[in-house]
Design a protein around this motif. Structure first.
Motif, short mmCIF file in Angstrom:
data_model
loop_
_atom_site.label_atom_id
_atom_site.label_comp_id
_atom_site.label_asym_id
_atom_site.label_seq_id
_atom_site.Cartn_x
_atom_site.Cartn_y
_atom_site.Cartn_z
N TYR A 55 0.92 -1.42 0.25
CA TYR A 55 0.03 0.02 -0.06
C TYR A 55 0.81 1.18 -0.06
CZ TYR A 55 -3.49 3.41 1.51
OH TYR A 55 -4.13 4.41 1.63
N GLY A 56 2.00 1.05 0.68
CA GLY A 56 3.01 2.30 0.78
C GLY A 56 3.56 2.64 -0.47
N THR A 57 3.88 1.56 -1.29
CA THR A 57 4.38 1.56 -2.51
C THR A 57 3.56 2.52 -3.56
OG1 THR A 57 5.85 -0.30 -2.24
CG2 THR A 57 5.45 0.71 -4.58
N VAL A 58 2.16 2.12 -3.28
CA VAL A 58 1.37 2.52 -4.37
C VAL A 58 1.06 4.28 -3.87
CG1 VAL A 58 -1.31 2.51 -4.92
CG2 VAL A 58 0.09 0.24 -4.88
N ILE A 59 1.01 4.40 -2.66
CA ILE A 59 0.91 5.75 -2.29
C ILE A 59 1.89 6.68 -2.57
CG2 ILE A 59 0.68 7.23 -0.22
CD1 ILE A 59 -1.88 6.08 -0.55
N HIS A 60 3.30 6.38 -2.70
CA HIS A 60 4.26 6.78 -3.03
C HIS A 60 4.34 7.26 -4.38
CE1 HIS A 60 6.23 6.13 0.92
NE2 HIS A 60 7.31 6.99 0.55
N GLN A 61 3.87 6.15 -5.32
CA GLN A 61 4.03 6.33 -6.79
C GLN A 61 2.68 7.24 -7.19
OE1 GLN A 61 3.17 1.95 -7.39
NE2 GLN A 61 5.40 1.77 -8.29
N THR A 62 1.61 7.29 -6.37
CA THR A 62 0.75 8.22 -6.55
C THR A 62 0.98 9.57 -6.43
OG1 THR A 62 -0.92 6.47 -6.19
CG2 THR A 62 -1.70 8.83 -6.46
N MET A 63 1.50 9.80 -5.28
CA MET A 63 2.26 11.15 -4.99
C MET A 63 3.15 11.84 -5.71
SD MET A 63 0.29 12.02 -2.73
CE MET A 63 0.71 13.43 -1.51
N GLU A 64 4.20 10.69 -6.25
CA GLU A 64 5.02 11.03 -7.28
C GLU A 64 4.65 11.59 -8.59
OE1 GLU A 64 7.76 7.77 -7.99
OE2 GLU A 64 8.89 8.66 -9.46
N TYR A 65 3.61 11.00 -9.00
CA TYR A 65 2.84 11.03 -10.30
C TYR A 65 2.40 12.71 -9.96
CZ TYR A 65 -0.92 11.36 -13.62
OH TYR A 65 -1.83 11.69 -14.69
N PHE A 66 1.80 13.00 -8.99
CA PHE A 66 1.20 14.24 -8.83
C PHE A 66 2.20 15.25 -8.96
CE2 PHE A 66 -0.26 17.91 -6.16
CZ PHE A 66 -1.42 18.22 -6.74
N PHE A 67 3.40 15.09 -8.14
CA PHE A 67 4.51 16.28 -8.15
C PHE A 67 5.16 16.24 -9.51
CE2 PHE A 67 3.49 15.88 -3.71
CZ PHE A 67 3.30 17.32 -3.14
N LYS A 68 5.34 15.23 -10.19
CA LYS A 68 6.33 15.05 -11.26
C LYS A 68 5.44 15.68 -12.53
CE LYS A 68 10.01 12.29 -10.26
NZ LYS A 68 10.60 10.90 -10.64
N ASN A 69 4.05 15.83 -12.17
CA ASN A 69 3.12 16.42 -13.35
C ASN A 69 2.86 17.91 -12.99
OD1 ASN A 69 2.61 14.41 -15.68
ND2 ASN A 69 2.78 13.28 -13.70
N GLY A 70 3.71 18.71 -12.24
CA GLY A 70 3.49 19.77 -12.11
C GLY A 70 2.28 20.29 -11.02
N CYS A 71 1.99 19.19 -10.13
CA CYS A 71 0.84 19.63 -9.26
C CYS A 71 -0.54 19.97 -10.06
CB CYS A 71 1.01 20.59 -8.24
SG CYS A 71 2.92 20.46 -7.39
N ARG A 72 -0.75 19.37 -11.19
CA ARG A 72 -1.83 19.81 -12.09
C ARG A 72 -2.84 18.59 -12.07
NH1 ARG A 72 1.77 22.71 -15.01
NH2 ARG A 72 2.47 20.89 -16.41
N PRO A 73 -2.47 17.26 -11.91
CA PRO A 73 -3.58 16.18 -12.16
C PRO A 73 -4.82 16.70 -11.38
CG PRO A 73 -1.23 15.49 -11.84
CD PRO A 73 -1.20 16.90 -11.57
N SER A 74 -5.94 16.13 -11.99
CA SER A 74 -7.17 16.34 -11.26
C SER A 74 -7.61 15.30 -10.67
CB SER A 74 -8.24 16.45 -12.24
OG SER A 74 -8.35 15.11 -13.22
N TYR A 75 -8.54 15.26 -9.72
CA TYR A 75 -8.98 14.24 -8.78
C TYR A 75 -9.27 12.96 -9.65
CZ TYR A 75 -11.50 11.58 -5.60
OH TYR A 75 -11.97 10.56 -4.75
N GLU A 76 -9.66 13.12 -10.63
CA GLU A 76 -9.84 11.91 -11.83
C GLU A 76 -8.43 11.25 -12.20
OE1 GLU A 76 -11.82 14.66 -12.15
OE2 GLU A 76 -13.55 13.87 -11.05
N ASP A 77 -7.83 12.18 -12.69
CA ASP A 77 -6.28 11.77 -12.91
C ASP A 77 -5.70 10.86 -11.88
OD1 ASP A 77 -6.60 13.19 -15.32
OD2 ASP A 77 -5.59 14.82 -14.65
N MET A 78 -5.73 11.40 -10.76
CA MET A 78 -5.16 10.97 -9.61
C MET A 78 -5.70 9.61 -9.28
SD MET A 78 -2.53 12.48 -8.40
CE MET A 78 -2.28 12.25 -6.48
N SER A 79 -7.25 9.37 -9.34
CA SER A 79 -7.71 8.24 -9.13
C SER A 79 -7.40 7.21 -9.93
CB SER A 79 -9.23 8.38 -8.82
OG SER A 79 -9.72 9.54 -8.12
#
Ligand code: SF4
Length: 341
Positions: A55-79
């Motif tokens: 679960y920790g791995t998936v949370i890290h990957q999801t947060m990484e995706y958010f910050f590496k995409n300029g903090c722009r992903p929407s709620y749908e993108d992040m889900s």
């Protein structure tokens, strides 16, 4: 002591075999030296997945995706990102209840991080600055200069170690800083580090004081950027809460001493320093689990000290799993109600 050939104490870095340890290896030693010995010296590294780490791995990957995409992903993108990583990871949830809770926690985390950066049609943040918590101000007010920033930190051993005829005077500490933010003030750049935690509890006072994760990050940051972070935070993603550690010069000195003491015991295969350990056993009279001193068969190196406790339940070597640790506590989840633990 004879070190088995299949030990996992060294790694090849830049084409050279070096003594290496991750923070999680060091933490394993702190939790239970005998578990460290079985894992890294005998080479029985677990391949079994656990809910907490997956679960920790998936949370890290999801947060990484958010910050590496300029903090722009929407709620749908992040889900979608979370579901994508979760599908790949196939998190082995302990129970349906735990799965439902974890999904709710992930959804709340995603709502929170997306909401922190969400803007209205005029380009203004929907959440005004004055309503932000100090942690939120750090995250939104800084430039995410490093996201999952890998490092290799050569660290001088307090005592050289000879393995297989080769003498090592340093250990290469390998790690990754989850988030490093920079904030420019008038005269300097302030730096913050965050480690995303996916556990269900905040650290207790002792763990917060002695945990070496942020100090090790700070050693790396000081070596590379010549400054110490202004603040280091453990951010608990399930609770949206944080605990801060200030790694100043005094803390660095204390942490170096603590790390050196750990490394002295970890890589001391010769000195028979211990003859006893604290067993975690059921006590009929008390109707609860107690710690009791037990004696080992003869004196042994500190790296063989078992530290049984309720956490044995999740250890691969315990009576509940492979059964290869004769010191394992037989505590299980059904005993959780007992407050004496
Ligand atoms: S079962 Fe417990 S005592 Fe044994 S190695 Fe694992 S954590 Fe240590």
């Amino acid at each position: 002591m004879v070190i088995p050939e299949n030990n996992l104490l060294c790694k090849v870095i830049d084409g050279k075999k070096v003594l290496a340890a991750s923070y999680s290896q060091i933490d394993t030693f702190v939790q239970c030296p005998y578990k460290w010995y079985k894992t890294y010296v005998e080479g029985h590294r677990s391949t079994e997945k656990h809910e907490a780490t997956s679960y920790g791995t998936v949370i890290h990957q999801t947060m990484e995706y958010f910050f590496k995409n300029g903090c722009r992903p929407s709620y749908e993108d992040m889900s979608k990102a979370f579901n994508y990583y979760a599908d790949i990871e196939k998190i082995p949830f302990d129970s349906v209840k735990s799965q439902i809770e974890s999904m709710q926690h992930a959804a709340r985390l995603i709502r929170w991080i997306v909401g922190l950066f969400e803007k209205d049609a005029a380009g203004n943040y929907k959440k005004v600055w004055s309503d932000l918590t100090p942690m939120e101000k750090v995250i939104r007010g800084s430039r995410p200069a490093g996201v999952e920033e890998d490092f290799v930190l050569p660290y001088k051993l307090p005592k050289p170690l000879t393995l297989d005829g080769v003498t090592y005077d340093k250990v290469h500490i390998i790690g990754s800083v989850d988030w490093r933010g920079e904030y420019k003030t008038k005269d300097r750049t302030a730096m913050y580090t965050i480690d995303w935690k996916s556990g269900r509890k905040l650290f207790d006072k002792d763990k917060l004081l002695h945990n070496l994760q942020h100090p090790i990050y700070a050693f790396y940051i000081y070596r590379k950027y010549k400054v110490l972070p202004d603040m280091c935070s453990y951010f608990f993603t399930r609770m949206l809460d944080n605990q801060n550690v200030k790694v100043d010069k005094e803390k660095v000195e204390r942490s170096v001493k603590e790390l050196n003491d750990i490394l002295l015991d970890m890589y001391d295969f010769e000195t028979n320093k211990i003859d006893s350990y604290q067993a975690h056993v059921w006590n009929d009279a008390k109707q609860g689990y107690k710690y009791e001193t037990r004696y080992l068969t003869g004196r042994q190196p500190a790296c063989l000290e078992p530290r049984p406790k309720p956490l044995c339940f999740w250890c691969d070597f315990s009576t509940h799993k492979q059964g290869t640790c004769r010191y394992s506590s037989d505590w299980d989840e059904s005993k959780r109600k007992n407050k004496k633990d």
